[in-house]
Design an enzyme around this catalytic site. Structure first.
Site, PDB file in Angstrom:
ATOM      1  N   CYS A 179       0.859  -1.172   0.000  1.00  0.00           N
ATOM      2  CA  CYS A 179       0.000   0.000   0.000  1.00  0.00           C
ATOM      3  C   CYS A 179       0.904   1.233   0.000  1.00  0.00           C
ATOM      4  O   CYS A 179       1.982   1.230   0.578  1.00  0.00           O
ATOM      5  CB  CYS A 179      -0.929   0.115   1.192  1.00  0.00           C
ATOM      6  SG  CYS A 179      -2.076  -1.238   1.348  1.00  0.00           S
ATOM      7  N   ARG A 181       3.627  -0.381  -5.026  1.00  0.00           N
ATOM      8  CA  ARG A 181       3.380  -0.920  -3.690  1.00  0.00           C
ATOM      9  C   ARG A 181       2.040  -1.657  -3.588  1.00  0.00           C
ATOM     10  O   ARG A 181       1.721  -2.251  -2.560  1.00  0.00           O
ATOM     11  CB  ARG A 181       3.398   0.208  -2.655  1.00  0.00           C
ATOM     12  CG  ARG A 181       4.693   0.971  -2.617  1.00  0.00           C
ATOM     13  CD  ARG A 181       4.624   2.086  -1.611  1.00  0.00           C
ATOM     14  NE  ARG A 181       4.568   1.575  -0.266  1.00  0.00           N
ATOM     15  CZ  ARG A 181       5.610   1.259   0.473  1.00  0.00           C
ATOM     16  NH1 ARG A 181       6.819   1.400  -0.005  1.00  0.00           N
ATOM     17  NH2 ARG A 181       5.467   0.811   1.692  1.00  0.00           N
ATOM     18  N   TRP A 188      -2.793  -2.654  -1.588  1.00  0.00           N
ATOM     19  CA  TRP A 188      -2.504  -4.073  -1.791  1.00  0.00           C
ATOM     20  C   TRP A 188      -3.298  -4.775  -0.695  1.00  0.00           C
ATOM     21  O   TRP A 188      -3.011  -4.622   0.493  1.00  0.00           O
ATOM     22  CB  TRP A 188      -1.005  -4.334  -1.634  1.00  0.00           C
ATOM     23  CG  TRP A 188      -0.589  -5.724  -1.992  1.00  0.00           C
ATOM     24  CD1 TRP A 188      -0.319  -6.206  -3.238  1.00  0.00           C
ATOM     25  CD2 TRP A 188      -0.372  -6.816  -1.098  1.00  0.00           C
ATOM     26  NE1 TRP A 188       0.043  -7.527  -3.170  1.00  0.00           N
ATOM     27  CE2 TRP A 188       0.017  -7.937  -1.880  1.00  0.00           C
ATOM     28  CE3 TRP A 188      -0.479  -6.980   0.285  1.00  0.00           C
ATOM     29  CZ2 TRP A 188       0.315  -9.174  -1.319  1.00  0.00           C
ATOM     30  CZ3 TRP A 188      -0.197  -8.217   0.834  1.00  0.00           C
ATOM     31  CH2 TRP A 188       0.193  -9.295   0.041  1.00  0.00           C
ATOM     32  N   ASN A 190      -1.235   2.309   5.686  1.00  0.00           N
ATOM     33  CA  ASN A 190      -0.425   1.209   5.152  1.00  0.00           C
ATOM     34  C   ASN A 190       0.049   0.397   6.349  1.00  0.00           C
ATOM     35  O   ASN A 190       0.670   0.936   7.252  1.00  0.00           O
ATOM     36  CB  ASN A 190       0.766   1.812   4.394  1.00  0.00           C
ATOM     37  CG  ASN A 190       1.884   0.807   4.135  1.00  0.00           C
ATOM     38  OD1 ASN A 190       3.055   1.177   4.106  1.00  0.00           O
ATOM     39  ND2 ASN A 190       1.564  -0.435   3.938  1.00  0.00           N
ATOM     40  N   GLY A 191      -0.286  -0.888   6.370  1.00  0.00           N
ATOM     41  CA  GLY A 191       0.127  -1.738   7.487  1.00  0.00           C
ATOM     42  C   GLY A 191      -1.012  -2.653   7.881  1.00  0.00           C
ATOM     43  O   GLY A 191      -1.972  -2.833   7.129  1.00  0.00           O
ATOM     44  N   GLU A 195      16.852 -17.198 -10.147  1.00  0.00           N
ATOM     45  CA  GLU A 195      16.400 -15.834 -10.444  1.00  0.00           C
ATOM     46  C   GLU A 195      15.726 -15.777 -11.821  1.00  0.00           C
ATOM     47  O   GLU A 195      14.702 -15.106 -11.997  1.00  0.00           O
ATOM     48  CB  GLU A 195      17.605 -14.878 -10.365  1.00  0.00           C
ATOM     49  CG  GLU A 195      17.330 -13.426 -10.722  1.00  0.00           C
ATOM     50  CD  GLU A 195      16.302 -12.731  -9.849  1.00  0.00           C
ATOM     51  OE1 GLU A 195      15.870 -13.294  -8.839  1.00  0.00           O
ATOM     52  OE2 GLU A 195      15.895 -11.609 -10.215  1.00  0.00           O
ATOM     53  N   LYS A 223      11.921 -14.556 -12.296  1.00  0.00           N
ATOM     54  CA  LYS A 223      11.552 -13.445 -13.189  1.00  0.00           C
ATOM     55  C   LYS A 223      10.440 -13.891 -14.123  1.00  0.00           C
ATOM     56  O   LYS A 223       9.460 -13.179 -14.326  1.00  0.00           O
ATOM     57  CB  LYS A 223      12.742 -12.977 -14.042  1.00  0.00           C
ATOM     58  CG  LYS A 223      13.814 -12.180 -13.387  1.00  0.00           C
ATOM     59  CD  LYS A 223      13.468 -10.731 -13.125  1.00  0.00           C
ATOM     60  CE  LYS A 223      12.786 -10.539 -11.821  1.00  0.00           C
ATOM     61  NZ  LYS A 223      13.571 -10.589 -10.604  1.00  0.00           N
ATOM     62  N   GLU A 228       7.081 -14.437 -12.279  1.00  0.00           N
ATOM     63  CA  GLU A 228       6.528 -13.182 -11.763  1.00  0.00           C
ATOM     64  C   GLU A 228       5.774 -12.403 -12.835  1.00  0.00           C
ATOM     65  O   GLU A 228       4.704 -11.878 -12.585  1.00  0.00           O
ATOM     66  CB  GLU A 228       7.650 -12.270 -11.247  1.00  0.00           C
ATOM     67  CG  GLU A 228       8.126 -12.562  -9.853  1.00  0.00           C
ATOM     68  CD  GLU A 228       9.225 -11.602  -9.410  1.00  0.00           C
ATOM     69  OE1 GLU A 228       9.190 -11.184  -8.258  1.00  0.00           O
ATOM     70  OE2 GLU A 228      10.134 -11.285 -10.222  1.00  0.00           O
ATOM     71  N   HIS A 272      17.575 -36.120  -9.994  1.00  0.00           N
ATOM     72  CA  HIS A 272      16.858 -36.601  -8.813  1.00  0.00           C
ATOM     73  C   HIS A 272      15.404 -36.144  -8.789  1.00  0.00           C
ATOM     74  O   HIS A 272      14.826 -36.012  -7.710  1.00  0.00           O
ATOM     75  CB  HIS A 272      17.588 -36.141  -7.550  1.00  0.00           C
ATOM     76  CG  HIS A 272      18.965 -36.709  -7.425  1.00  0.00           C
ATOM     77  ND1 HIS A 272      19.200 -38.049  -7.218  1.00  0.00           N
ATOM     78  CD2 HIS A 272      20.184 -36.130  -7.549  1.00  0.00           C
ATOM     79  CE1 HIS A 272      20.504 -38.268  -7.179  1.00  0.00           C
ATOM     80  NE2 HIS A 272      21.129 -37.122  -7.391  1.00  0.00           N
ATOM     81  N   LYS A 305       5.917  -4.493  -4.827  1.00  0.00           N
ATOM     82  CA  LYS A 305       7.370  -4.361  -4.792  1.00  0.00           C
ATOM     83  C   LYS A 305       7.914  -4.340  -3.370  1.00  0.00           C
ATOM     84  O   LYS A 305       8.982  -4.854  -3.091  1.00  0.00           O
ATOM     85  CB  LYS A 305       7.781  -3.079  -5.516  1.00  0.00           C
ATOM     86  CG  LYS A 305       9.261  -2.988  -5.648  1.00  0.00           C
ATOM     87  CD  LYS A 305       9.671  -2.289  -6.883  1.00  0.00           C
ATOM     88  CE  LYS A 305      11.156  -2.421  -7.103  1.00  0.00           C
ATOM     89  NZ  LYS A 305      11.524  -3.768  -7.583  1.00  0.00           N
TER      90      LYS A 305
HETATM   91  C1  G6P Z   1       8.994  -8.467  -3.243  1.00  0.00           C
HETATM   92  C2  G6P Z   1       9.406  -7.981  -4.611  1.00  0.00           C
HETATM   93  C3  G6P Z   1      10.702  -8.657  -5.029  1.00  0.00           C
HETATM   94  C4  G6P Z   1      11.788  -8.435  -3.984  1.00  0.00           C
HETATM   95  C5  G6P Z   1      11.310  -8.879  -2.597  1.00  0.00           C
HETATM   96  C6  G6P Z   1      12.288  -8.441  -1.515  1.00  0.00           C
HETATM   97  O1  G6P Z   1       8.623  -9.804  -3.307  1.00  0.00           O
HETATM   98  O2  G6P Z   1       8.382  -8.240  -5.550  1.00  0.00           O
HETATM   99  O3  G6P Z   1      11.144  -8.121  -6.262  1.00  0.00           O
HETATM  100  O4  G6P Z   1      12.937  -9.134  -4.341  1.00  0.00           O
HETATM  101  O5  G6P Z   1      10.050  -8.285  -2.294  1.00  0.00           O
HETATM  102  O6  G6P Z   1      12.308  -7.035  -1.465  1.00  0.00           O
HETATM  103  P1  G6P Z   1      13.495  -6.173  -0.941  1.00  0.00           P
HETATM  104  O7  G6P Z   1      13.032  -4.753  -1.108  1.00  0.00           O
HETATM  105  O8  G6P Z   1      13.678  -6.535   0.513  1.00  0.00           O
HETATM  106  O9  G6P Z   1      14.698  -6.476  -1.731  1.00  0.00           O
END
Ligand code: G6P
Length: 609
Positions: free
Chosen positions: A2, A27, A74, A98-99, A482, A486, A489, A505, A604
């Site tokens: 949020c 956010r 969010w 937010n929270g 990673e 990606k 996501e 395995h 994010k």
């Molecule tokens: C969320 C984001 C990711 C990020 C993760 C950790 O899941 O979508 O892209 O890697 O949070 O966030 P940070 O700000 O702690 O790196």
């Protein structure tokens, strides 16, 4: 998650708040809402879905006034809907939040007993009613907010307006981020810096338990008991343009292409080439303290955790200290054995991730030293850690992390070199050679970006696959993870990353002619092993997309697609092999027509557990 924005001054608040919310949409984007005050009744507009829906409503029904608050959501409590969208109102009190308020059910029951009626399923609405209840009794907006916040448990960043006291905007924070922007005859408050960058670069970072009362002429920061606090502002060096898309179609693509600059900025000023050493300005530990370390923990979430997996290779190889790596949400509940000679390294782009922050507090509480690798200056994690290594990636807006990841790898490499030198494990000459490789890295990353067109063509060939497998060994295994992250996501294609040697395995059972397998296989000590794993894939009809370093004639005819990144030393190679992972996911997502910068269900900055 949020995002909240507040404004008080002489200008029309609505466009300022909408512009701020646009910068905070990363956010959360389940719903958006705004409230302005014009001396009369609060003007509230809300809409389910993205900000654009709210903007369309505002075109039909403008909200006027030079004070205002806004929110992009969010969803945590209550489904995404207009009814659950912020702001929430109780009589003349209007709140964005937010929270998570943890004791909201208890408070709700009590307030219902006092005759309050609730119209949403959110925890936030409690705050509005609680402030209103106190306001009715004491008749003082500021005192009412203070009393209400004294009763809530959980996490919050709030901005609150009061119809009866229209010249005041109150904001407070506990556990969720909140930054003040200081203008001339106007004030801004927001969850993150980019929301205010086009108006001011003078910012004050609030700490937990702090509250601010703004009027257009002055502001006063206090603790929740009402004691005044003096806080210094900081001048932010990010430019407003850094938070704009510019010529790029998506923030993600812009951020991928910004990596050469981001790497160069993260390296700048930190290499002592003549001495064969590294200078980390905010490390805040003496060489003696670094010598005494007996263990390192690395704690992070998501992409940052993948950076940590590579960091373990760096530190163990260059500094010979054992490294344990944990996902933050696991670390905090496993009662880790943290001693005074242990260093816990937190990795976080945002510096606000709730689990990582809790991991930091856990390590500190057990008496260990802490250091963070962080992108956002003065974020919660940066402030609470004993030392900081800032990645100078600039604002990262796309939800899928790209430039933050590669700069984290650089920062971890610098840390490993520094530790190696301080502990006598690395000679000045060896360090100098690594420094030379680092200096050459931004140029090599730029060359890797020239693969863009080739990778777009590969994306076309494979975009309809239902699943993907990514394989790598050693420091390329995290890159396989990673790459898979990606892809899932942003394209919503199921993808798994696996250590190449472990494929036999289990995942080997999945392989048939419909499964593309991305194999990250730069020339290093395990090259032949990975090539054998590749052969195992081919023998079962799987389609191989290989990422190699330099020319590999022996692989000719053995792959369905061959992507060649430039050569560098083996430690830095994950930074270059990350680029095809990013571009492949990006192009597949674009071709599938998904929302690349704001993929469904994600946010994010994850400030809830
Ligand atoms: C969320 C984001 C990711 C990020 C993760 C950790 O899941 O979508 O892209 O890697 O949070 O966030 P940070 O700000 O702690 O790196």
């Amino acid at each position: 998650m949020c995002g909240i924005v507040g404004y008080i001054g002489k200008q029309d608040a609505s466009p300022i708040i909408i512009d701020g919310l646009r910068k905070l949409e990363y956010r959360g984007y389940d719903s958006a809402g705004i409230c302005t005050l014009n001396g009369g009744e609060p003007q509230i507009r809300r809409a389910e879905g993205k900000l654009i829906n709210l903007e369309n409503i505002l075109k039909q029904q403008p909200a006027e006034g030079s004070r205002g608050i806004g929110h992009t959501r969010w969803a945590t409590h209550g489904r995404p809907s207009e009814i659950n969208a912020h702001p929430h109102k109780a009589s003349g009190i209007v709140v964005v939040h937010n929270g998570i308020i943890e004791n909201y059910l208890k408070l709700k029951e009590r307030l219902q007993g006092l005759g309050h009626n609730f119209s949403s399923e959110t925890d936030t609405e409690i705050i509005a009613h609680l402030v209103e209840e106190h306001y009715r009794q004491c008749g003082d907006f500021e005192a009412a907010v203070r009393q209400a916040l004294g009763e809530v448990e959980g996490a919050y960043a709030v901005a609150i307006l009061c119809e009866q006291e229209p010249d005041k905007l109150i904001a407070a924070k506990l556990g969720s981020p909140l930054v003040i922007g200081q203008g001339v005859g106007e004030y801004f408050v927001a969850s993150d810096i980019p929301a205010m960058l086009s108006h001011t670069r003078e910012m004050i970072f609030l700490e937990d338990g702090e509250m601010v009362v703004f009027t257009p002429q002055w502001m006063r920061i206090t603790d929740l008991a009402g004691n005044s606090l003096v806080k210094q502002s900081k001048t932010i060096t990010w430019s407003p343009m850094m938070a704009e898309k510019g010529v790029y179609r998506h923030f993600m693509l812009k951020e991928i292409f910004e990596q050469p600059r981001a790497l160069a900025d993260t390296i700048a000023g930190r290499l002592k080439s003549d001495e064969g050493d590294i200078h980390l300005e905010d490390l805040d530990f003496t060489d003696e303290q670094l010598q005494q370390l007996d263990k390192i923990f690395i704690i992070a979430c998501g992409t940052s955790w993948h950076a940590g997996l590579v960091g373990k290779f760096y530190i163990e190889k260059l500094a010979r200290i054992p490294v344990e790596i944990d996902i933050a949400s696991e670390f905090r509940y496993r009662d880790p054995i943290v001693g005074e000679n242990s260093l816990t390294v937190l990795i976080s782009q945002s510096g606000e991730t709730a689990d990582t922050l809790a991991g930091l507090r856990e390590a500190k509480g057990k008496g260990g030293k802490t250091l963070c690798v962080c992108n956002v200056v003065d974020s919660s994690i940066a402030r609470e850690s004993d030392g900081v290594i800032y990645t100078h990636a600039g604002p990262e807006i796309g939800v899928a992390s790209t430039k933050a990841f590669t700069t984290q790898l650089v920062a971890l490499y610098l840390l490993a070199l520094k530790l190696g030198r301080a502990r006598g494990q690395l000679s000045a000459d060896d360090c100098r050679a690594c420094v030379e490789d680092l200096v050459a890295l931004p140029r090599k990353l730029e060359e890797s970006l020239e693969l863009n067109d080739q990778i777009e063509a590969i994306a076309r060939d494979f975009m309809n696959a239902r699943d993907f497998l990514y394989l790598g060994r050693g420091n390329q295994y995290p890159i396989a993870l990673e790459g898979a992250l990606k892809l899932k996501e942003i394209s919503y294609i199921h993808a798994e990353g696996y250590p190449a040697g472990e494929m036999k395995h289990g995942p080997i059972a999945l392989i048939d002619e419909n499964l593309p397998v991305v194999v990250v296989v730069p020339r290093n000590a395990t090259f032949d092993k990975v090539v054998s794993n590749m052969e195992e894939v081919r023998a079962r009809g799987g389609q191989v997309i290989a990422v190699v370093s330099g020319e590999e004639p022996e692989l000719a005819g053995k792959t369905d697609a061959l992507i060649q990144v430039p050569e560098t030393n083996d430690d830095l190679m994950p930074i270059l092999t990350s680029v095809p992972m990013q571009l492949l996911a990006y192009h597949i997502a674009v071709l599938k027509g998904t929302d690349v910068d704001q993929p469904r269900n994600l946010a994010k900055s994850v400030t809830v557990e």
